[in-house]
Scaffold this motif. Structure first.
Motif, PDB file in Angstrom:
ATOM      1  N   LEU A 173       0.831  -1.216   0.000  1.00  0.00           N
ATOM      2  CA  LEU A 173       0.000   0.000   0.000  1.00  0.00           C
ATOM      3  C   LEU A 173       0.861   1.260   0.000  1.00  0.00           C
ATOM      4  N   LEU A 174       1.968   1.236   0.730  1.00  0.00           N
ATOM      5  CA  LEU A 174       2.835   2.409   0.800  1.00  0.00           C
ATOM      6  C   LEU A 174       3.535   2.690  -0.530  1.00  0.00           C
ATOM      7  N   LEU A 175       3.759   1.655  -1.328  1.00  0.00           N
ATOM      8  CA  LEU A 175       4.488   1.821  -2.586  1.00  0.00           C
ATOM      9  C   LEU A 175       3.572   2.197  -3.755  1.00  0.00           C
ATOM     10  N   VAL A 228      22.042  -0.786   2.223  1.00  0.00           N
ATOM     11  CA  VAL A 228      21.966  -0.476   3.668  1.00  0.00           C
ATOM     12  C   VAL A 228      20.819  -1.279   4.278  1.00  0.00           C
ATOM     13  N   PRO A 229      20.988  -2.579   4.441  1.00  0.00           N
ATOM     14  CA  PRO A 229      19.885  -3.420   4.938  1.00  0.00           C
ATOM     15  C   PRO A 229      19.526  -3.188   6.395  1.00  0.00           C
ATOM     16  N   THR A 230      20.323  -2.380   7.094  1.00  0.00           N
ATOM     17  CA  THR A 230      20.019  -2.102   8.494  1.00  0.00           C
ATOM     18  C   THR A 230      18.835  -1.137   8.639  1.00  0.00           C
ATOM     19  N   ILE A 231      18.494  -0.426   7.552  1.00  0.00           N
ATOM     20  CA  ILE A 231      17.323   0.445   7.585  1.00  0.00           C
ATOM     21  C   ILE A 231      16.083  -0.435   7.461  1.00  0.00           C
ATOM     22  N   PRO A 232      15.133  -0.312   8.370  1.00  0.00           N
ATOM     23  CA  PRO A 232      13.920  -1.152   8.295  1.00  0.00           C
ATOM     24  C   PRO A 232      13.176  -0.956   6.983  1.00  0.00           C
ATOM     25  N   ALA A 237       9.947   2.136   2.768  1.00  0.00           N
ATOM     26  CA  ALA A 237       8.676   2.246   2.044  1.00  0.00           C
ATOM     27  C   ALA A 237       7.942   3.529   2.418  1.00  0.00           C
ATOM     28  N   LEU A 238       7.984   3.904   3.688  1.00  0.00           N
ATOM     29  CA  LEU A 238       7.326   5.133   4.134  1.00  0.00           C
ATOM     30  C   LEU A 238       8.007   6.358   3.531  1.00  0.00           C
ATOM     31  N   SER A 239       9.330   6.329   3.451  1.00  0.00           N
ATOM     32  CA  SER A 239      10.066   7.426   2.811  1.00  0.00           C
ATOM     33  C   SER A 239       9.732   7.502   1.327  1.00  0.00           C
ATOM     34  N   THR A 240       9.601   6.336   0.691  1.00  0.00           N
ATOM     35  CA  THR A 240       9.226   6.294  -0.722  1.00  0.00           C
ATOM     36  C   THR A 240       7.829   6.861  -0.919  1.00  0.00           C
ATOM     37  N   PHE A 241       6.924   6.519  -0.018  1.00  0.00           N
ATOM     38  CA  PHE A 241       5.557   7.033  -0.062  1.00  0.00           C
ATOM     39  C   PHE A 241       5.545   8.557   0.028  1.00  0.00           C
ATOM     40  N   THR A 242       6.258   9.102   0.995  1.00  0.00           N
ATOM     41  CA  THR A 242       6.289  10.548   1.204  1.00  0.00           C
ATOM     42  C   THR A 242       6.910  11.271   0.013  1.00  0.00           C
TER      43      THR A 242
END
Length: 268
Positions: A173-175, A228-232, A237-242
Motif C-alpha cells: 500500500l505504501l508503494l 543499507v539493509p540495516t534500515i527497516p 517504504a514510508l520514505s518512498t511514499f512521502t
C-alpha cells in the motif's frame, strides 16, 4: 469543461482498447517475477549477488530475530519485503511503456496538432494523458499485486510464517503512489526531451529510455534496501511514499508550465 471531458473520454477509450495486452503482460510478469524470486530463495539463494545475499542475511536476522539463517528464512524475507518493491517496478514498467509509446505515436501521427487546433489547452491534454496513465497503471498494478499476493500468501502459509503478511500488505500500500509518480515522470521526460521518443521504443527496458529513467524513484529504494539493509523496510517504504506524494505534486505543478504547443507539432 466539455473539452476536458472530451479529451479524457478519448484517452480513457484508448486505455480500454489496450486492456487485453496490458493484462496479459501484467499477469505474465506477476507470475514470472513472484515465482522466480521465491524459487530462487528456496532452492538457489547463491544465485543472488554477494550484496543481495548480505542484505538478505541482515534483513532476515533483523526481522526474524535469529542468527541461524536458512533458505526458508531468506524466502520469508524475499516474499515479505522484496515482492512489493518488485511488483511496483513491474507495474511502473508496463504503464510507463504503454504511455511513452502512446505519446510517441500521437505526436508523430499528428494527433496533438489536430487536438490543439480545437479549443483544447495543454492543461486539457495533460489531464487526458494523466487519466490514461492512471487507468493503465491500475490495469497493470492490480493483477501484478493480486498474483504476487496469492503466491506470497501460499508461500508464507507453506513456511508457517503467515504473520508476516501484514508487513507485506503495508509495504504494498505504501508503494502504490510511487507508480503514479513514476508514470508522471515519463510524461515530463517525453514532453521536455522530445528527442527521446525518436529512439526506438518497445516493451524491453533497453528499447525505452524514458521508461528506464522513470522507474528510478522506485528502483532507488530497492538499491538502498540492498546496500543499507540495516534500515527497516517499513521506513524505506514510508520514505518512498512521502517522496512520491511530494514528487507527484511538483510534477503536476510543473508540467503545464514547461510544455509548449509548438513542441507537440512535428515539422520534419
Amino acid at each position: 469543461m466539455s473539452s476536458i471531458k472530451g479529451v479524457v473520454k478519448a484517452y480513457v477509450l484508448r486505455a480500454e482498447a489496450c486492456i487485453s495486452p496490458v493484462l496479459r503482460l501484467s499477469v505474465l510478469l506477476g507470475i514470472v517475477m513472484s515465482t522466480l524470486l521465491i524459487v530462487t530463495g528456496l532452492y538457489a539463494p547463491n544465485l543472488y549477488t554477494p550484496t543481495t545475499r548480505h542484505a538478505l542475511y541482515i534483513l532476515t536476522k533483523e526481522i526474524l530475530q535469529t542468527s541461524q539463517i536458512s533458505p526458508k528464512d531468506i524466502t520469508i524475507v524475499i516474499a515479505t519485503v522484496f515482492e512489493p518493491f518488485f511488483a511496483a517496478i513491474m507495474a511502473t514498467f508496463v504503464a510507463s511503456s504503454y504511455l511513452v509509446n502512446t505519446i510517441g505515436k500521437d505526436k508523430f501521427s499528428g494527433v496533438f496538432e489536430i487536438l490543439l487546433s480545437y479549443p483544447i489547452s495543454i492543461k486539457d491534454l495533460l489531464i487526458g494523458l494523466i487519466m490514461f496513465s492512471i487507468y493503465v497503471a491500475a490495469l497493470s498494478y492490480i493483477p501484478i499485486t493480486v498474483i504476487a499476493t496469492g503466491i506470497v500468501v501460499t508461500t508464507l502459509s507453506y513456511l508457517s510464517s503467515s504473520q508476516f503478511l501484514n508487513l507485506y500488505i503495508d509495504l504494498t500500500l505504501l508503494l502504490l503512489p510511487s507508480v503514479i509518480s513514476c508514470i508522471l515522470i515519463s510524461i515530463l521526460i517525453v514532453f521536455t526531451i522530445p528527442k527521446i521518443i525518436r529512439v526506438r521504443t518497445g516493451m524491453l527496458p533497453i528499447q525505452n529510455l524514458a521508461t528506464l529513467i522513470s522507474i528510478l524513484p522506485i528502483l532507488v529504494p530497492v538499491l538502498v534496501l540492498n546496500i543499507v539493509p540495516t534500515i527497516p523496510p517499513y521506513v524505506i517504504a514510508l520514505s518512498t511514499f512521502t517522496s512520491s506524494i511530494v514528487l507527484t505534486a511538483l510534477i503536476l505543478l510543473i508540467l503545464p508550465r514547461v510544455i509548449r504547443p509548438l513542441e507537440l507539432i512535428i515539422t520534419s
